[in-house]
Design an enzyme around this catalytic site. Structure first.
Site, PDB file in Angstrom:
ATOM      1  N   LYS A 103      -4.234 -11.354  -6.673  1.00  0.00           N
ATOM      2  CA  LYS A 103      -5.500 -11.722  -6.030  1.00  0.00           C
ATOM      3  C   LYS A 103      -6.625 -10.789  -6.491  1.00  0.00           C
ATOM      4  O   LYS A 103      -6.370  -9.641  -6.853  1.00  0.00           O
ATOM      5  CB  LYS A 103      -5.357 -11.733  -4.504  1.00  0.00           C
ATOM      6  CG  LYS A 103      -5.367 -10.379  -3.875  1.00  0.00           C
ATOM      7  CD  LYS A 103      -5.646 -10.432  -2.367  1.00  0.00           C
ATOM      8  CE  LYS A 103      -5.738  -8.986  -1.904  1.00  0.00           C
ATOM      9  NZ  LYS A 103      -6.200  -8.731  -0.592  1.00  0.00           N
ATOM     10  N   LYS A 108       0.821  -1.212   0.000  1.00  0.00           N
ATOM     11  CA  LYS A 108       0.000   0.000   0.000  1.00  0.00           C
ATOM     12  C   LYS A 108       0.856   1.263   0.000  1.00  0.00           C
ATOM     13  O   LYS A 108       0.457   2.287  -0.542  1.00  0.00           O
ATOM     14  CB  LYS A 108      -0.934   0.015   1.216  1.00  0.00           C
ATOM     15  CG  LYS A 108      -2.105  -0.942   1.097  1.00  0.00           C
ATOM     16  CD  LYS A 108      -3.166  -0.617   2.143  1.00  0.00           C
ATOM     17  CE  LYS A 108      -4.378  -1.537   2.005  1.00  0.00           C
ATOM     18  NZ  LYS A 108      -5.395  -1.259   3.027  1.00  0.00           N
ATOM     19  N   LYS A 117     -10.811  -5.428  -4.463  1.00  0.00           N
ATOM     20  CA  LYS A 117     -11.706  -4.310  -4.729  1.00  0.00           C
ATOM     21  C   LYS A 117     -10.930  -3.074  -5.173  1.00  0.00           C
ATOM     22  O   LYS A 117     -11.509  -2.141  -5.705  1.00  0.00           O
ATOM     23  CB  LYS A 117     -12.584  -4.003  -3.510  1.00  0.00           C
ATOM     24  CG  LYS A 117     -11.859  -3.865  -2.192  1.00  0.00           C
ATOM     25  CD  LYS A 117     -12.886  -3.933  -1.032  1.00  0.00           C
ATOM     26  CE  LYS A 117     -12.201  -4.092   0.307  1.00  0.00           C
ATOM     27  NZ  LYS A 117     -13.078  -4.565   1.351  1.00  0.00           N
TER      28      LYS A 117
END
Ligand code: AMP
Ligand code: TRP
Length: 341
Positions: A202, A119, A205
């Site tokens: 993966k 992130k 969202k």
């Protein structure tokens, strides 16, 4: 001799309301959350809004997504009468316990987390302080209930190891046997549902490509179209999972199908052996629509009454608070913090 584990008494898990939920969230988490109800342990499920705001969230969007996540839990079978369902920020003990853990956990442990590295990217000096401390809050979520087991997808394994490290260091530093050893429950064929566009990533969202995922809000046409366009190879399906070893996209679709239809990949492949994706994909789309259609519909029904969702979350928060507060207070006592009111 392997030591028998004590029975699980309390299950805790959480999902961030930081975007629409996906088929990965459903198969890796929500579906399993519902299945644990009535199996013995108490089940506590949390929409972790304080985790979501470690990266920027537009306030009105966060509110809507929190309600949507609550609707998704209930539409997937989480029953607020049989589980405790609430949003994290309504139970202050989470944030208070997280602060106590911030003094136990080491900075180096945080920098090592792969989710943080992903992130933060190359921008690690400029992210919020909360993003770095994220795993400490996650440990607080779990340990403030003395939960002993946590169902999650594969990607959360490292965070749960850190939760165990924090519990162990606290017990050691204060010479107590207070926090339990948390057991990760990462089971089944859908612990890591992959992107429909790239079998090495993966399903998420936050992926910029909407075609990479199935959203719980997608309608039947969108689901069928995304499956039709999903990346695959030209080979027919083999008779066993062994034959899918080097075919990540094919393996992913087989796992998704098996998880949706509650059968083993072996049983599924026995039926499809020798067939190509021209036959497999329409069958998969049919199962996906059959399973997800009613969930999407129930989500819409819940979303039509936001006040009722808020009422349910408030009630869950009250029940959660009654468990968390005494454990927080005991933790403070152990640490020598005065509580005289
Ligand atoms: P998050 O959306 O990151 O808050 O994740 C909520 C839960 O869904 C966690 O238990 C994750 O491990 C799980 N999860 C998220 N994406 C996937 C995926 N692609 N496959 C399986 N589980 C997932
Ligand atoms: N970090 C988890 C995720 O991104 C969400 C989470 C927060 C969680 N607190 C938790 C999961 C406690 C399990 C238990 O998916």
């Amino acid at each position: 001799m392997t030591e028998a584990r004590p029975p699980i008494r309390r299950i805790f898990s959480g999902i961030q309301p930081s975007g629409g939920l996906t088929l990965g969230n459903y198969l890796g988490a929500l579906k399993r959350f519902a299945e644990f109800q009535g199996t013995g342990p108490e089940t506590i499920y949390c929409i972790v809004d304080l985790h979501a705001i470690t990266v920027w969230q537009e306030p009105a969007v966060l509110t809507r997504q929190t309600r949507e996540a609550a609707a998704a839990f209930m539409a997937s079978g989480v029953d607020p009468a049989r589980s405790i369902l609430f949003n994290q920020s309504q139970v202050p003990a989470h944030a208070e316990m997280a602060w106590l853990f911030n003094t136990v956990a080491r900075v180096g442990w945080m920098y090592r987390m792969t989710q943080f590295k992903d992130k933060a990217g190359r921008n690690s000096e400029n992210v919020s302080l909360g993003l770095l401390a994220y795993p400490s809050l996650m440990a607080a979520d779990i340990l403030v209930y003395h939960a002993d087991a946590v169902p999650v997808g594969e990607d959360q394994k490292q965070h749960l190891e850190l939760t165990r490290d924090i519990a162990a260091k606290f017990n050691h530093d204060y010479s107590v046997d207070f926090f339990p050893e948390v057991q990760p429950l990462i089971e089944g064929v859908a612990t890591r549902v992959m992107s429909l566009r790239d079998g090495s990533r993966k399903m998420s969202k936050s992926d910029p490509s909407d075609a990479s995922r199935i959203n719980l809000t997608d309608d039947a046409d969108a689901i069928a179209q995304k499956i039709r366009k999903a990346r695959t190879d030209a080979e027919p399906l083999p008779g066993s999972m062994e034959g899918l070893k080097d075919r990540p996209e094919a393996k992913n679709l087989v796992n998704i199908y098996a998880a949706l239809s509650d059968e083993t990949p072996a049983a599924l492949l026995a039926r499809f052996e020798g067939q190509g994706f021209g036959a497999f994909k329409p069958a998969l789309a049919e199962v996906a629509v059959e399973v997800l259609g009613p969930i999407t519909k129930r989500m819409q029904d819940y979303m039509a009454d936001p006040a009722e969702i808020d009422r349910i979350l408030g009630q869950g928060a009250e029940r959660a608070d009654a468990i968390a507060r005494p454990i927080l207070h005991q933790t403070m006592d152990i640490m020598g913090l005065i509580r005289s009111r």
